[in-house]
Design an enzyme around this catalytic site. Sequence first.
Site, PDB file in Angstrom:
ATOM      1  N   HIS A 475      36.556  -8.171   8.152  1.00 30.69           N
ATOM      2  CA  HIS A 475      35.711  -7.835   8.026  1.00 30.69           C
ATOM      3  C   HIS A 475      35.833  -6.574   6.637  1.00 30.69           C
ATOM      4  O   HIS A 475      34.958  -6.865   6.120  1.00 30.69           O
ATOM      5  CB  HIS A 475      34.403  -7.424   9.135  1.00 30.69           C
ATOM      6  CG  HIS A 475      34.638  -6.637   9.410  1.00 30.69           C
ATOM      7  ND1 HIS A 475      35.969  -6.264  10.550  1.00 30.69           N
ATOM      8  CD2 HIS A 475      33.901  -6.074   9.550  1.00 30.69           C
ATOM      9  CE1 HIS A 475      35.286  -4.767  11.196  1.00 30.69           C
ATOM     10  NE2 HIS A 475      34.537  -4.426  10.399  1.00 30.69           N
ATOM     11  N   ASP A 529      40.649 -10.014  13.396  1.00 36.64           N
ATOM     12  CA  ASP A 529      40.109  -9.429  12.581  1.00 36.64           C
ATOM     13  C   ASP A 529      40.847  -8.338  12.034  1.00 36.64           C
ATOM     14  O   ASP A 529      40.872  -7.222  12.354  1.00 36.64           O
ATOM     15  CB  ASP A 529      38.523  -8.773  13.460  1.00 36.64           C
ATOM     16  CG  ASP A 529      37.615  -7.936  12.350  1.00 36.64           C
ATOM     17  OD1 ASP A 529      38.557  -7.878  11.096  1.00 36.64           O
ATOM     18  OD2 ASP A 529      37.033  -7.072  12.694  1.00 36.64           O
ATOM     19  N   SER A 632      34.721   1.184  11.117  1.00 34.92           N
ATOM     20  CA  SER A 632      35.412  -0.205  11.800  1.00 34.92           C
ATOM     21  C   SER A 632      37.025   0.389  11.128  1.00 34.92           C
ATOM     22  O   SER A 632      37.152   0.480   9.909  1.00 34.92           O
ATOM     23  CB  SER A 632      34.960  -1.567  10.176  1.00 34.92           C
ATOM     24  OG  SER A 632      33.854  -1.513  11.540  1.00 34.92           O
TER      25      SER A 632
END
Length: 688
Positions: A475, A529, A632
């Site tokens: 992402h 992911d 992230s």
Amino acid sequence: MWCIVLFSLLAWVYAEPTMYGEILSPNYPQAYPSEVEKSWDIEVPEGYGIHLYFTHLDIELSENCAYDSVQIISGDTEEGRLCGQRSSNNPHSPIVEEFQVPYNKLQVIFKSDFSNEERFTGFAAYYVATDINECTDFVDVPCSHFCNNFIGGYFCSCPPEYFLHDDMKNCGVNCSGDVFTALIGEIASPNYPKPYPENSRCEYQIRLEKGFQVVVTLRREDFDVEAADSAGNCLDSLVFVAGDRQFGPYCGHGFPGPLNIETKSNALDIIFQTDLTGQKKGWKLRYHGDPMPCPKEDTPNSVWEPAKAKYVFRDVVQITCLDGFEVVEGRVGATSFYSTCQSNGKWSNSKLKCQPVDCGIPESIENGKVEDPESTLFGSVIRYTCEEPYYYMENGGGGEYHCAGNGSWVNEVLGPELPKCVPVCGVPREPFEEKQRIIGGSDADIKNFPWQVFFDNPWAGGALINEYWVLTAAHVVEGNREPTMYVGSTSVQTSRLAKSKMLTPEHVFIHPGWKLLEVPEGRTNFDNDIALVRLKDPVKMGPTVSPICLPGTSSDYNLMDGDLGLISGWGRTEKRDRAVRLKAARLPVAPLRKCKEVKVEKPTADAEAYVFTPNMICAGGEKGMDSCKGDSGGAFAVQDPNDKTKFYAAGLVSWGPQCGTYGLYTRVKNYVDWIMKTMQENSTPRED
């Protein structure tokens, strides 16, 4: 008057010899004067002798004719000296004294002293030319063979098969001029085994085809030549001449030299020379043509094929260099060459030699070095080392290479393949220690997490897994396939980032199981992911930049609840949306249900819509420490169960229902095969 006298003298000087003449003492028949010396030169034609006789002799007598005398000289020899009175013993002949000489010249000298007590009348003498027998009248025989006398001279002649030399006296044998070209033959002295001729010079020539040497063979009993004189000089001699080499002279009874003479030449001259005496049988020899031998040269570091005890003309050998040696001239890299025994007894290509192979300067390697070799020749040893502690030798072999026979640097394990220095993974230069409680974590230094990658847009993180690849969450890069990334900086202030290393992406690879959405903000499914970023240029490792390890695929790398992991990043804190300095925290692994039980903060969908899969790790929940927005893609680093000095990326920061509680991390172990395949298939730059 003077002209008349000069003419008379010239006429006397150039007068032809006469056949007879008269000589009278001064004033004869009157008394000769005192203190007189007079000479007469008598000459008759060549081929005649002189008969000189006296018809009157009246000269003062003295002992040895010391006072007055008449002297007769022939050359350097005194034929006689006369004085006193003489009378004839033959009433029928007036001759009182006479001389017979076999030569055509004679000198008569008359001398008187200063006084004579009596009156002496001197002498009267006459000469006539007489024929001589040159063949018998001389001690030295004028002819070597036959002497033939005639009035006024003689001539020499020779027996059959002999010829008369230019001196018209000596005979010789016509034994020169023979040329032998057959490969085998026999030669002997003239008349052998009868006595050879005297005063001769015999020359024999042997001329064979080039490539064959003349070999002469004799037997001792076949040689009998007049012996040497007391000084050791051969009076008669046999000599062999081959180019600049000479064998002999030889003489005597029984051949004194080697019975087998190898001349090393295809041309041989045999010279037999005799003097005026000797009655020996001479000699006999045999010869044959032997192919010219070539020396069995000991060419170092080579093998000759075929191997023979002797090599001769037209033989061909292959000379092969031993392992580790090569021909230094001629074809590049040749290990053998052919050589032919030539007609001159020398090998062709004799300048070619086998010398040690030169492996040359060893190639350099990335992220390592090779020590300067003392030598690069066959058998030399070099050692490669990597730039420790940031790189290690991946493919083993110890880094030691030796110069092999094929001219390559070779390792016992890798062969000619060069060692590869790859980054050491998972070893921070300074281990992380929680020094001060910060809300949700502690300050950290980039040396604690040298694999940490900072994404500027979007603000996120990633993990360096080798010099060309960055691992991050899908992402993070789904909306920006050309992210700006940095490594090696604790602070992400612009001034600090300018001093760090910026990474340039070449291509982004998102896991094929990641579902792309038109509105990512409403995503409820973060399964798969994970993404890889291929860098354009390799990253140089050091104290602030080094990769993290990937997990193994064995069960040792299955996480258990309570296992601790480290997270780091510049994400949201309790006080700020973004951290300027690197933050880190130690989190335990928790059951996946713990993450399910957390209420989603600002949900965009029903709580039941969020997807939880085995590809996710749940961690956190203690003391409010958790990853949050901005972290992230960063690694959830866990200590390697098989090497406590290393960390591996067990997870990647993916998503969480609420910051400061539990967070969800992509389980990297489940994607190791995809990661390895992607990196292998894209190990070279892509051509888009």
